[in-house]
Structures are given as structure tokens and as C-alpha cells.
Design an enzyme around this catalytic site. Structure first.
Site, PDB file in Angstrom:
ATOM      1  N   CYS A 270       0.841  -1.203   0.000  1.00  0.00           N
ATOM      2  CA  CYS A 270       0.000   0.000   0.000  1.00  0.00           C
ATOM      3  C   CYS A 270       0.871   1.246   0.000  1.00  0.00           C
ATOM      4  O   CYS A 270       0.723   2.135   0.838  1.00  0.00           O
ATOM      5  CB  CYS A 270      -0.950  -0.020   1.201  1.00  0.00           C
ATOM      6  SG  CYS A 270      -2.303   1.176   1.064  1.00  0.00           S
TER       7      CYS A 270
ATOM      8  N   ASP B 203      10.456  -3.372  -6.014  1.00  0.00           N
ATOM      9  CA  ASP B 203      11.085  -4.445  -6.792  1.00  0.00           C
ATOM     10  C   ASP B 203      11.832  -5.448  -5.920  1.00  0.00           C
ATOM     11  O   ASP B 203      11.732  -6.658  -6.121  1.00  0.00           O
ATOM     12  CB  ASP B 203      12.075  -3.856  -7.812  1.00  0.00           C
ATOM     13  CG  ASP B 203      11.383  -3.144  -8.961  1.00  0.00           C
ATOM     14  OD1 ASP B 203      10.180  -3.383  -9.169  1.00  0.00           O
ATOM     15  OD2 ASP B 203      12.046  -2.341  -9.642  1.00  0.00           O
TER      16      ASP B 203
ATOM     17  N   HIS C 147       5.326  -3.319 -12.846  1.00  0.00           N
ATOM     18  CA  HIS C 147       6.671  -3.237 -13.416  1.00  0.00           C
ATOM     19  C   HIS C 147       7.160  -4.670 -13.534  1.00  0.00           C
ATOM     20  O   HIS C 147       6.992  -5.468 -12.619  1.00  0.00           O
ATOM     21  CB  HIS C 147       7.594  -2.413 -12.515  1.00  0.00           C
ATOM     22  CG  HIS C 147       8.994  -2.261 -13.028  1.00  0.00           C
ATOM     23  ND1 HIS C 147       9.273  -1.999 -14.356  1.00  0.00           N
ATOM     24  CD2 HIS C 147      10.200  -2.335 -12.402  1.00  0.00           C
ATOM     25  CE1 HIS C 147      10.591  -1.895 -14.511  1.00  0.00           C
ATOM     26  NE2 HIS C 147      11.169  -2.108 -13.348  1.00  0.00           N
TER      27      HIS C 147
ATOM     28  N   GLU D  70      14.739   5.845 -16.885  1.00  0.00           N
ATOM     29  CA  GLU D  70      14.960   6.371 -15.539  1.00  0.00           C
ATOM     30  C   GLU D  70      16.442   6.551 -15.229  1.00  0.00           C
ATOM     31  O   GLU D  70      16.821   7.478 -14.506  1.00  0.00           O
ATOM     32  CB  GLU D  70      14.272   5.479 -14.499  1.00  0.00           C
ATOM     33  CG  GLU D  70      14.816   4.087 -14.372  1.00  0.00           C
ATOM     34  CD  GLU D  70      13.897   3.153 -13.596  1.00  0.00           C
ATOM     35  OE1 GLU D  70      12.705   3.493 -13.426  1.00  0.00           O
ATOM     36  OE2 GLU D  70      14.361   2.075 -13.164  1.00  0.00           O
TER      37      GLU D  70
ATOM     38  N   ALA E 289       2.610   4.269  -2.836  1.00  0.00           N
ATOM     39  CA  ALA E 289       1.978   5.266  -3.708  1.00  0.00           C
ATOM     40  C   ALA E 289       1.157   4.612  -4.813  1.00  0.00           C
ATOM     41  O   ALA E 289       0.004   4.979  -5.049  1.00  0.00           O
ATOM     42  CB  ALA E 289       3.033   6.191  -4.297  1.00  0.00           C
TER      43      ALA E 289
ATOM     44  N   SER F  35       1.535   1.317   5.871  1.00  0.00           N
ATOM     45  CA  SER F  35       0.702   0.649   4.859  1.00  0.00           C
ATOM     46  C   SER F  35      -0.659   0.277   5.444  1.00  0.00           C
ATOM     47  O   SER F  35      -1.694   0.455   4.794  1.00  0.00           O
ATOM     48  CB  SER F  35       1.412  -0.600   4.325  1.00  0.00           C
ATOM     49  OG  SER F  35       1.747  -1.475   5.390  1.00  0.00           O
TER      50      SER F  35
END
Length: 491
Positions: A45, A108, A132, A221, A47, A78
């Protein structure tokens, strides 16, 4: 586990890198209906997790959050965010077995642990979602063959995903189905419904692949989106102070300059950004950008090569295993730089002043955007994907610097992006120092005087700017977004 991309043969690699199709609005006529009446459980939980969940709930889906037992027991951030927004919260064991779609929106580096925990709990035939594809492509996570694996990747930070939805719109989004995990052939239907539930279909959706999303996302990025802005901030600040500019003024010119400059980029691409300059300044910015591209091309290519080969990912995962030693060291060093610690300037800088006194910054933006785009396309990534991962996201990242300098940028972006940013900026700063030493008066901190220009030279420069491939595809994609926004707002 082996890097998934490296298990593919060359033809398969090229096919997945080159997968990109702009989807028509009519393909989303059913909205989120495919997921209505099904249980969607979000893990994480942060962004993206919170804001996607809010949008999906507002779109009529059944959303709950699965958190670790200790996060619930200790009432961590969260848990507080999910409960304060009225969501059902439970442990993995309580919620995952009933889930039709489990959406993994954790960082990740946590993905492998999360998948290891939730996969045995998932019912037969359920779906697993990502925003992602790093865990699938770079880590090479093996998912049970009865599970459908999909991706919906909004091309914006989570807060923007929510704000655009509340405005009746959405953010451009990539969707994909993992070809190794689509046992019932329903992956695309799930991904489309999820994208529609977040509002992404109103801004434009690209059908992509896990591979294309990961490789282009990492490249964008690391180079133009974060690495170039960090390197440019440090170099430009030091140059201004070295030449006698008040450090507070220099800091503000850079901190807010990126945002002001890239707002023009957002509205009309590199063409509009360059058109904000006087004719003499435009010619100088163009010349500087061409020099920068020649100097930096090998660095951009090295980053792309290391991303394609998996060298970048293996290095970063080794740092994960070493308690993020490199990442935390680089983060601390960045926080101590002169730019980050400079005093705040209380005076006002007018909008045009940022352009007039930031010719070098504009040249850096132009060079970085074009190089990132060109390098991705040369590696087999389709132009639309390369555009979204370079020019499109740049104003959003520049906005984070305007809030709290480089600190804010590095807090907001993922640890993966931050690690890649440092790799690039630590190489780019020394690479550009000889170039910085050769700058002329008017390149930075002072306006270039008005004067006569050669009409033929100006004509040729204007043509070169406008005919670049990123300007062509950008005009098309921005047009789609404008048209879709008009339709969405009209109801």
C-alpha cells in the site's frame, strides 16, 4: 532463477522488445466489467498500491489489501493508509486464497519474497498482476503454470494516477501479458479491465510486453529522467557558483528551472521548448546539445547495453544482497553536495528568466531526451515506448526536484531507479567537466544578447529540431491524449 530475457533466442528477444501497439478507445468499450464481481487483492500500500486501489474501487471493483502480519500488528504506514481509506485489510493467509487477481505493488526488491509467500496460497487459475516487470524479466521469477500473469504499468507516479482519475481522465499506461503464463487466454481481458479501472484507457494504452516495458523503463529512468537531471543539477550549480553567482540564486534557478523548462516540453515537445528562446539563444542551445550528444552517446549506449545484457540488474541485485551498501552510500553523498545544502533564495525569478538564463539546461534536456530515445530505438524498442520512457515522464520527475531538490526525486522514484540514477550521474559528472570548462558567457546564468542571425542557419536548425523522430511520434501521442481528454471530459 535465470534472467528471463537471456533465456530467449535472438528472434524472441527482438519480437518482445519490439512489441508496442497503441490501442483504440473502442477496445475498452467494456470498461472494467471483466473484473467486476471478482476479488482483487493488492499486496502493498505504497503510492501505486493505494492510488490504483482507490481508482479501482471507484470503478466498481472489490478491492482489499493483503499485508504482512507484522505490518498489521504494528499498525505500520501501509496498514494505516489502507484502513483510513476504508479498505478491508488482512494477512496473506486470510485474503490471498479467495483472490481472483493478486496485484503485487511492493518495491522491486521485495517481489521475490512476496511471490514466494503468496503463490502457494493462490487458488488454481487465479491471476497475478504487476506494474513493473523487473521480477519476471530480470529476476526470472517462475510462476505456476495455472496462474495468468499480467502487467498494467501507469507511466506516472501513483499520486498522479489518482489526481488524473479524479479529474475524469487518466495517465498513459502500458499493458502486457507474460507469454509463459496465459493458460486460459484471458490475460489481455484482465489487463484491459485493470487498466480501465485505473482510468488509463482515457489517456491512451499501449499493448506492450514485459520485456519492452522493463528494458525501456530502466533506460529512461537511469539516463534522461533521473540521471541526467541529477548530473545536470550538480554540474550547473557548481559552474554558476564558480563564476560568482549567489549560491541561493543559483540553486533556485536550477531547482525550479527544470520544471519550468519541461512544462514547455510537456505541452509541445522539444520544438516548443526551443521556441521559448530568442533566435541567438536557440542556435546556441542547439549547438551545445549537439556537442553534448557526441560526448554522452557512449555513456547512454553503455547503460542500454548493460540493461539488455542483464549486467545492470545483476549488479543491483548483488547490492540488495549486501544491504544496499552502494545505494545508501551514494544517497548520503548526494545529500551532502553543495547543491543540496545551498541556502534558499527568497527573491522571485520570472518564468522567461529560467529560459533566458538556462540555455545550457535546455541543451541538456534536448540532448538527453533525444539520446535516450535514439538509443532505445536502436536497440529494438518501438518509438512509442521510447517516447513514454523519455520525454513524456520528464516533467513529472522535474516536478519532484522543484519540491525538495534531488532528495525529493530520489525519495519518490523507486530504489531501482535511484540505483540506476547514481550509476549514470557518477559517470556523467566527470565526463562533462571538460565540456563545462569551455562554456561561453550567456550559456548559463546570463542571457545571450539579442543580435543578428543567419536566416539559412536558423531555418536549418528549426527543421532539424522539428523533424527528429521523437517530435513526430510525440506530436501524434500528445494528439491522442488531447483528443481522448476532450472525449472523456465531455462524458
Amino acid at each position: 532463477m535465470a534472467n528471463y530475457f537471456n533465456t530467449l533466442n535472438l528472434r524472441q528477444q527482438l519480437a518482445q522488445l519490439g512489441k508496442c501497439r497503441f490501442m483504440g478507445r473502442d477496445e475498452f468499450a467494456d470498461g472494467a466489467s471483466y473484473l467486476q464481481g471478482k476479488k482483487v487483492v493488492i499486496v502493498g500500500c505504497g503510492a501505486q498500491g493505494l492510488n490504483q486501489g482507490l481508482n479501482m474501487r471507484d470503478s466498481g471493483l472489490d478491492i482489499s489489501y493483503a499485508l504482512r502480519k507484522e505490518a498489521i500488528a504494528e499498525k505500520r504506514a501501509s496498514w494505516r493508509k489502507a484502513t483510513e481509506n476504508g479498505f478491508k485489510v488482512g494477512t496473506y493467509e486470510e485474503l490471498i486464497p479467495q483472490a481472483d487477481l493478486v496485484v503485487n505493488l511492493t518495491p522491486d526488491k521485495q517481489h521475490s519474497d512476496v511471490v514466494r509467500s503468496v503463490q502457494p496460497l493462490m487458488k488454481d487459475g487465479a491471476a497475478l498482476g504487476y506494474s513493473h516487470g523487473f521480477n519476471i524479466v530480470e529476476v526470472g521469477e517462475q510462476i505456476r503454470k495455472d496462474i495468468t500473469v499480467v502487467m498494467v504499468a501507469p507511466k506516472c507516479p501513483g499520486t498522479e494516477v489518482r489526481e488524473e482519475y479524479k479529474r475524469g481522465f487518466g495517465v498513459p499506461t502500458l499493458i502486457a501479458v507474460h507469454p509463459e503464463n496465459d493458460p486460459k487466454g484471458e490475460g489481455m481481458a484482465i489487463a484491459k479491465a485493470w487498466a480501465a479501472a485505473t482510468g488509463g484507457h482515457r489517456a491512451g494504452v499501449l499493448e506492450s510486453s514485459f520485456v519492452a516495458e522493463v528494458k525501456s523503463d530502466l533506460m529512461g529512468e537511469q539516463t534522461i529522467l533521473c540521471g541526467m537531471l541529477q548530473a545536470g543539477s550538480l554540474l550547473c550549480f557548481d559552474k554558476l557558483v564558480e563564476e560568482g553567482t549567489d549560491p541561493a540564486y543559483a540553486e533556485k534557478l536550477i531547482q525550479f528551472g527544470w520544471e519550468t523548462i519541461t512544462e514547455a516540453l510537456k505541452q509541445g515537445g522539444i520544438t516548443l521548448m526551443m521556441d521559448r528562446l530568442s533566435n541567438p539563444a536557440k542556435l546556441r542551445a542547439y549547438a551545445l546539445s549537439e556537442q553534448l550528444k557526441e560526448i554522452m552517446a557512449p555513456l547512454f549506449q553503455k547503460h542500454m547495453d548493460d540493461i539488455i545484457s542483464g549486467e545492470f540488474s545483476s549488479g543491483m541485485m548483488a547490492d540488495w544482497a549486501n544491504d544496499d551498501k552502494k545505494l545508501l552510500t551514494w544517497r548520503e553523498e548526494t545529500g551532502k553536495t553543495a547543491f543540496e545544502t545551498a541556502p534558499q533564495y527568497e527573491g522571485k525569478i520570472g518564468e522567461q528568466e529560467y529560459f533566458d538564463k538556462g540555455v545550457l539546461m535546455i541543451a541538456m534536456v534536448k540532448a538527453g531526451v533525444e539520446l535516450a530515445f535514439e538509443t532505445m530505438v536502436d536497440s529494438g524498442i518501438i518509438e512509442e515506448s521510447a517516447y513514454y520512457e523519455s520525454l513524456h515522464e520528464l516533467p513529472l520527475i522535474a516536478n519532484t526536484i522543484a519540491r525538495k531538490r534531488l532528495y525529493e526525486m530520489n525519495v519518490v522514484i523507486s530504489d531501482t531507479a535511484e540505483y540506476g540514477n547514481y550509476l549514470f550521474s557518477y559517470a556523467c559528472v566527470p565526463l562533462l567537466k571538460p565540456f563545462m570548462a569551455e562554456l561561453q558567457p550567456g550559456d548559463l546564468g546570463k542571457a545571450i544578447p539579442e543580435g543578428a542571425v543567419d536566416n539559412a542557419q536558423l531555418r536549418d536548425v528549426n527543421e532539424a529540431i522539428r523533424s527528429h523522430a521523437i517530435e513526430q511520434v510525440g506530436k501524434k501521442l500528445r494528439g491522442y491524449m488531447t483528443d481522448m481528454k476532450r472525449i472523456a471530459v465531455a462524458g
